[in-house]
Design a protein around this motif. Structure first.
Motif, PDB file in Angstrom:
ATOM      1  N   ILE A  70      11.604  32.893  24.127  1.00 26.55           N
ATOM      2  CA  ILE A  70      12.487  32.697  23.375  1.00 26.55           C
ATOM      3  C   ILE A  70      13.232  33.626  22.370  1.00 26.55           C
ATOM      4  O   ILE A  70      12.589  34.166  21.776  1.00 26.55           O
ATOM      5  N   SER A  71      14.308  33.758  22.404  1.00 25.10           N
ATOM      6  CA  SER A  71      15.058  34.941  21.601  1.00 25.10           C
ATOM      7  C   SER A  71      15.151  34.136  20.353  1.00 25.10           C
ATOM      8  O   SER A  71      15.763  32.967  20.088  1.00 25.10           O
ATOM      9  N   ASN A  72      14.627  34.825  19.308  1.00 23.45           N
ATOM     10  CA  ASN A  72      15.009  34.268  17.684  1.00 23.45           C
ATOM     11  C   ASN A  72      16.378  34.227  17.259  1.00 23.45           C
ATOM     12  O   ASN A  72      16.463  33.397  16.549  1.00 23.45           O
ATOM     13  N   GLU A  73      17.281  35.262  17.787  1.00 24.18           N
ATOM     14  CA  GLU A  73      18.335  35.301  17.400  1.00 24.18           C
ATOM     15  C   GLU A  73      19.200  33.910  17.931  1.00 24.18           C
ATOM     16  O   GLU A  73      20.002  33.174  17.093  1.00 24.18           O
ATOM     17  N   THR A  74      19.149  33.386  19.224  1.00 28.88           N
ATOM     18  CA  THR A  74      20.044  32.403  19.930  1.00 28.88           C
ATOM     19  C   THR A  74      19.260  31.204  20.045  1.00 28.88           C
ATOM     20  O   THR A  74      19.801  30.141  20.309  1.00 28.88           O
TER      21      THR A  74
END
Length: 178
Positions: free
Chosen positions: A62-66
């Motif tokens: 999982i992208s922490n950003e999105t």
């Protein structure tokens, strides 16, 4: 940055959608699956995974950003006696984010699980010799080529060579902060 969360049934469809050719399935999953990838195959894949004493841990990335799921990875053949395991099923999903260091981040996360949480000594993986970007990624996080398995997988009328690579806990400790 990325984080790993256990891969679940609700993630099946997305992964199936990412695997769009028999060649890509072989490259991603080795001989463990047959094309087309199905929910039944994925059920068997996670059947005994993700428990305290599992020999396989399966993750979505999982992208922490999105907050979006951008990949997949597993740590299998976990051998707590010999303190070893094997990274597999490595996938950065979106072709647009490939080549931007996501692979390195997810490899570092899985190595944290292997070395820091499970206290393993050795982690190995196999990668086809034509996948030069993956090989470069694995070398950046400390993996070393051990040997080439010639003609190890059949794909239609051709055979693919597979590099066997590994990293040891002392090598991880030296490279983990890069």
């Amino acid at each position: 940055m990325v984080k790993l969360k256990y891969f679940e049934r609700t993630d099946f469809k997305q992964l199936i959608d990412w695997i769009d050719t028999p060649q890509f399935l072989l490259q991603w999953g080795g001989p463990a699956f047959s094309y087309p990838l199905t929910e039944n195959q994925l059920e068997k894949y996670i059947e005994n995974a993700n428990n305290d004493n599992s020999v396989t841990l399966v993750y979505k990335v999982i992208s922490n950003e999105t907050g979006d799921v951008i990949g997949h990875i597993s740590l299998g053949k976990i051998d707590r006696i010999n303190k070893s395991a094997r990274v597999g099923k490595v996938l950065v999903s979106d072709k647009n984010v490939r080549g931007k260091g996501i692979g390195k981040l997810l490899m570092k996360e899985i190595l944290k699980v292997a070395f820091d949480e499970l206290n393993l000594h050795r982690v190995s993986l196999g990668v086809f010799d034509f996948n030069v970007s993956a090989i470069a990624c694995y070398e950046k996080v400390g993996f070393i080529k051990e040997g080439l398995l010639r003609d190890s997988r059949k794909n239609d009328d051709e055979y693919w060579n597979l590099w066997e690579m590994s990293i040891l806990e002392n090598e991880w400790l030296e490279t983990r902060n890069f």
